[in-house]
Design a protein around this motif. Structure first.
Motif, short mmCIF file in Angstrom:
data_model
loop_
_atom_site.label_atom_id
_atom_site.label_comp_id
_atom_site.label_asym_id
_atom_site.label_seq_id
_atom_site.Cartn_x
_atom_site.Cartn_y
_atom_site.Cartn_z
N LYS A 134 0.82 -1.22 0.00
CA LYS A 134 0.00 0.00 0.00
C LYS A 134 0.85 1.26 0.00
N GLY A 135 2.14 1.14 0.29
CA GLY A 135 2.99 2.31 0.41
C GLY A 135 2.77 3.08 1.70
N TRP A 136 2.36 2.36 2.74
CA TRP A 136 2.04 2.98 4.04
C TRP A 136 3.15 2.67 5.05
N GLN A 137 3.42 3.65 5.89
CA GLN A 137 4.39 3.48 6.98
C GLN A 137 3.63 3.20 8.27
N ILE A 138 3.88 2.05 8.87
CA ILE A 138 3.22 1.69 10.13
C ILE A 138 3.76 2.56 11.25
N THR A 139 2.84 3.24 11.96
CA THR A 139 3.24 4.13 13.06
C THR A 139 2.74 3.66 14.42
N GLN A 140 1.70 2.83 14.43
CA GLN A 140 1.14 2.37 15.70
C GLN A 140 0.65 0.93 15.56
N ILE A 141 0.58 0.26 16.71
CA ILE A 141 -0.12 -1.01 16.86
C ILE A 141 -1.15 -0.81 17.97
N TRP A 142 -2.39 -1.25 17.71
CA TRP A 142 -3.42 -1.28 18.75
C TRP A 142 -3.80 -2.74 18.98
N ASN A 143 -3.43 -3.27 20.13
CA ASN A 143 -3.78 -4.65 20.47
C ASN A 143 -5.11 -4.70 21.21
N THR A 144 -5.94 -5.68 20.86
CA THR A 144 -7.19 -5.88 21.57
C THR A 144 -7.03 -6.79 22.78
N HIS A 145 -6.13 -7.78 22.68
CA HIS A 145 -5.88 -8.67 23.82
C HIS A 145 -4.58 -9.42 23.58
#
Length: 254
Positions: free
Chosen positions: A44-55
């Motif tokens: 996608k050409g996107w830079q990952i900046t965050q992770i949101w974990n649910t559990h």
């Protein structure tokens, strides 16, 4: 504008990349497969900046360390499970607000599948990432919580705006549909929903996300407070009815 990129990973998980085109931020919703998330973000050409974990389960947080090492992103997760989540930077719980760019996500306590499970509701985008708390026509197994806790969690989901799209983490819908028909056989709207689900799966199409409005009318676990469902499964008590449904689903071989 927010864009959700959804893709299959592992055996039956869905991966989600949430991208804000204004800020160019990209959030991984859970991390079941680090390599696939990095590959999809690259496509996608996107830079990952965050992770949101649910559990904390490995098919939701197992890719944290690799993705964080490659991207230097931050990791947000439930404070009640922080000791089980690798790389966590920010611990959140019920009522907290986090952001992707200028867009806010409200944290909802949906414990029951695990004790500290959270969901992320983006009211401005009419979407919620619910992990394993709610599935299309189902809910997660009650590995750690109690029926009272899990029903309270489901009531929080039920209270979201009806137009909210729910992004759950697994393609379990065809199996859930069989139990839903067993649990609520006289539900005409459910019958129509199941027909659509079977067509989607026959064409290898996802059944996720799903609209909360439809789940409220068809998902037996969200209907444990419905008199007809209670009469069939528990008799007048939503918690007892939910507990009976969850036990029956655990043993169901339909």
């Amino acid at each position: 504008m927010l864009e959700v990129h959804q893709f299959p990973c592992l055996s039956d998980n869905y991966g989600f990349l949430l991208h804000d085109h204004d800020s160019e931020e990209t959030v991984c919703i859970d991390t079941p497969d680090a390599d696939e998330y990095l590959r999809q973000a690259g496509k996608k050409g996107w830079q990952i900046t965050q992770i949101w974990n649910t559990h904390w389960h490995p098919d939701h947080a197992g890719g944290n360390e690799t993705i964080k090492r490659v991207t230097n992103c931050s990791v947000t997760g439930p404070k009640a499970e922080a000791d089980k989540i690798a790389g966590i930077d920010r611990m959140v719980g019920q009522g907290d607000v986090i952001r992707i760019g200028d867009r806010k996500a409200c944290v909802i306590d949906v414990g029951g599948h695990t004790l500290g499970h959270v969901a992320y509701h983006l009211p401005g985008a009419r979407m919620a990432f619910v992990g394993d708390s709610v599935f299309a026509l189902g809910c997660g197994r009650m590995f750690e919580g109690t029926p009272e806790q899990f029903w309270t969690s489901l009531k929080r989901v039920k209270a979201l705006p009806a137009e909210t799209m729910l992004y759950c983490a697994h393609e379990y819908t065809a199996a859930n549909a069989k139990f839903a028909v067993h649990a609520d056989p006289d539900n005409a709207e459910l019958a129509g929903y199941v027909e659509e689900i079977l067509k989607h799966r026959a064409n290898d199409q996802p059944t996720v996300p799903m609209k909360l409005e439809r789940e409220l009318a068809t998902n037996p676990f969200l209907r444990a407070d419905n008199p007809r469902v209670q009469a069939r499964w528990g008799g007048g008590d939503a918690v007892a009815t939910f507990a009976a449904l969850r036990r029956a689903k655990d043993d169901f071989r339909g």
